[in-house]
Motif scaffolding. Structure first.
Motif, short mmCIF file in Angstrom:
data_model
loop_
_atom_site.label_atom_id
_atom_site.label_comp_id
_atom_site.label_asym_id
_atom_site.label_seq_id
_atom_site.Cartn_x
_atom_site.Cartn_y
_atom_site.Cartn_z
N GLN A 94 -18.53 -26.43 1.46
CA GLN A 94 -17.55 -27.47 1.15
C GLN A 94 -18.14 -28.44 0.14
OE1 GLN A 94 -16.68 -28.81 5.16
NE2 GLN A 94 -14.78 -27.61 5.26
N ASP A 95 -19.42 -28.77 0.31
CA ASP A 95 -20.10 -29.61 -0.68
C ASP A 95 -20.11 -28.94 -2.04
OD1 ASP A 95 -20.65 -31.62 1.14
OD2 ASP A 95 -22.68 -30.91 1.59
N GLY A 97 -18.09 -26.67 -3.20
CA GLY A 97 -16.75 -26.64 -3.75
C GLY A 97 -16.30 -27.96 -4.33
N GLU A 98 -16.85 -29.05 -3.83
CA GLU A 98 -16.49 -30.37 -4.33
C GLU A 98 -17.49 -30.90 -5.35
OE1 GLU A 98 -15.97 -32.76 -0.84
OE2 GLU A 98 -14.41 -31.45 -0.02
N GLY A 99 -18.37 -30.02 -5.81
CA GLY A 99 -19.28 -30.39 -6.88
C GLY A 99 -20.52 -31.14 -6.46
N ARG A 100 -20.78 -31.21 -5.14
CA ARG A 100 -21.98 -31.92 -4.68
C ARG A 100 -23.13 -30.94 -4.47
NH1 ARG A 100 -17.89 -34.23 -1.48
NH2 ARG A 100 -18.47 -32.92 0.31
#
Length: 483
Positions: A347-348, A350-353
């Motif tokens: 999830q990180d 996927g959100e660019g983190r």
């Protein structure tokens, strides 16, 4: 053997189920519920087996839903000298007395290591689909070699259609010609305006649409397909035994890596008990994996930051199979594998983190897994191609050169270092000619391939446009089949 998802979903079924599945329903990758292991005596019992026999011994613990006689037949039909150009299938060549070896994996139909697994996929897809009375529409992404290997493996397969996405203008001329010159009714080439990661994301987005996936029977041949990884693990055993080492002695392997599938297969082989020491990850200027294994931070590169290099099959900013590795690392660090942890990390991503493991128990597990990494530049590749040619009389392609360059400083005294050859140099003729001033040998069947008429569709990076294209072609084929 039952399979689960790296992101927590359970009961994905057996091998034949995940073979046709592509991504798991939760977006994760299929993994076996456990990794079967061989003890030292069992490892030694594999020494001296033919390649099909070795493949059966390594793969059978993961495949218990195909009868023994059928699986042996499929493997014998796959791994033949007539297909791979050599009775050893994957011969090992010493580079003089340097302690470096090349494991030759590029003698198959498309001249790249992807054939080693893809030829098996062609056989087993046909077998399972025939047995179930089903059809499969493969949606894949390629940075160069997966596409041609998949298309050559699926030629003439009546129950399979192939839709292959590639980054428009970013493959070598030979790679483009291999794919786009095919004029087969079940092969569809799509050149996406973007980079490989965009193609990979489109494949995942279509897989995430459960209704579309079911209606159009969408499957996968990328290294997200577990069967690809499993088949690739076999040649690590083959390369190790070819060294003729004493029982239990270690060998190191260096693997040019962009999507992490090839080197993850080595990690799988070691997890099964093969005495592999270091696994050396070789990157080009797109050094996401090098950054992780040296700093503990996995930071995906957006498309705009993926460099165009002379080893284009590794021009990748997001390594899909890395998810499988982190999934197993949670087990080493926490005592049990955790799909929830992998899901949180992705999830990180996927959100660019960035995923930062430095200073955590997970990072301790990464260090204990004995991965090391290095990177190379265009100049490094040219020099390495030139040096290997001058010193050993052997031409190598730029990706293999990445591997040899990175392998050298990681050699350990008395421990052989096996570099995985990834493609024949003719696939990257311009770079090889730049390095040594002459063109590499070209197999007769590929004479003049670049001049052949090409058939492909250029498409924007748009998932709805892709789904409309796939649906339209498949609906047309269904109407034609109905008369």
């Amino acid at each position: 053997m039952k399979y689960v998802s790296t992101r927590g979903a359970q009961n994905l079924g057996g091998f034949c189920d995940v073979l046709l599945l592509g991504l798991a329903p939760d977006g994760g990758l299929a993994m076996p519920g456990r990794i079967p292991t061989f003890g030292p005596e069992q490892i030694e019992a594999l020494r001296g087996l033919s390649y099909p026999e070795l493949a059966y011994a390594v793969m059978r613990p993961f495949i218990d839903d195909i009868p023994e006689t059928d699986l042996k037949r499929l493997l014998n039909d796959t791994y033949r000298a007539e297909v791979f150009g050599h009775p050893d299938i994957a011969p090992l060549t010493a580079l003089g007395d340097s302690g470096l070896y090349l494991l030759e994996l590029s003698n198959g139909p498309s001249l790249a290591f992807k054939d080693m697994a893809m030829q098996f996929l062609g056989q087993v897809f046909e077998y399972v689909l025939e047995r179930r009375g089903e059809h499969l529409n493969i949606l894949g992404a390629t940075s160069g070699d997966t596409g041609s290997a998949a298309e050559y493996a699926m030629l003439g397969k009546a129950r399979v259609n192939v839709f292959m996405l590639s980054p428009h203008g970013r493959m070598s001329a030979f790679q483009q010609a291999q794919m786009f010159s095919l004029r087969e009714p079940n092969i569809f080439n799509i050149a996406v305006e973007g980079v490989f990661d965009d193609c990979q994301d489109l494949v995942k987005a279509v897989n995430a649409d459960a209704g579309f996936k079911e209606r159009y029977e969408i499957g996968a041949v990328n290294s997200i397909n577990w069967a690809r990884v499993l088949a690739q693990a076999v040649y690590y055993f083959k390369g190790y035994f070819a060294l003729g080492l004493p029982a239990g002695a270690e060998a190191d392997f260096c693997v040019p890596s962009g999507n992490f599938g090839n080197v993850f297969a080595g990690y799988l082989a070691r997890s099964m008990g093969l005495p592999i020491g270091q696994l050396v990850v070789a990157s080009n200027e797109n050094d996401v994996l090098h950054e992780f294994f040296t700093t503990g931070t996995y930071h995906v590169r957006p498309a705009a930051r993926v460099a165009v290099t002379s080893s284009p099959s590794m021009d990748i900013g997001k390594a899909s199979n890395f998810e499988r590795y982190l999934y197993l690392i949670t087990g080493a660090s926490l005592g049990t594998v955790s799909g929830a942890q992998t899901l949180a990390w992705w999830q990180d991503v996927g959100e660019g983190r960035p995923v930062n493991l430095a200073g955590t128990p997970h990072w301790d597990a990464v260090r204990a897994s004995r991965f090391v990494a290095g990177r190379s530049t265009h100049a490094d590749r040219l020099n390495t191609i030139r040096e290997v040619d001058a010193e050993f009389g052997r031409l190598i392609d730029p990706h293999t050169a990445d591997g040899v360059f990175v392998a050298r400083p990681h050699r350990r005294s008395g421990v052989p270092m096996v570099c995985l050859e990834t493609a024949l140099p003719i696939k990257f003729e311009d770079t090889v000619r730049e390095a040594v001033g002459r063109s590499p040998e070209r197999p007769t069947k590929f004479g003049g391939i670049e001049a052949l008429e090409r058939q492909f569709t250029v498409m924007d990076n748009d998932v709805e446009a892709l789904k409309a294209f796939v649906a339209g072609r498949l609906d047309d084929r269904r109407r034609d089949a109905q008369g």
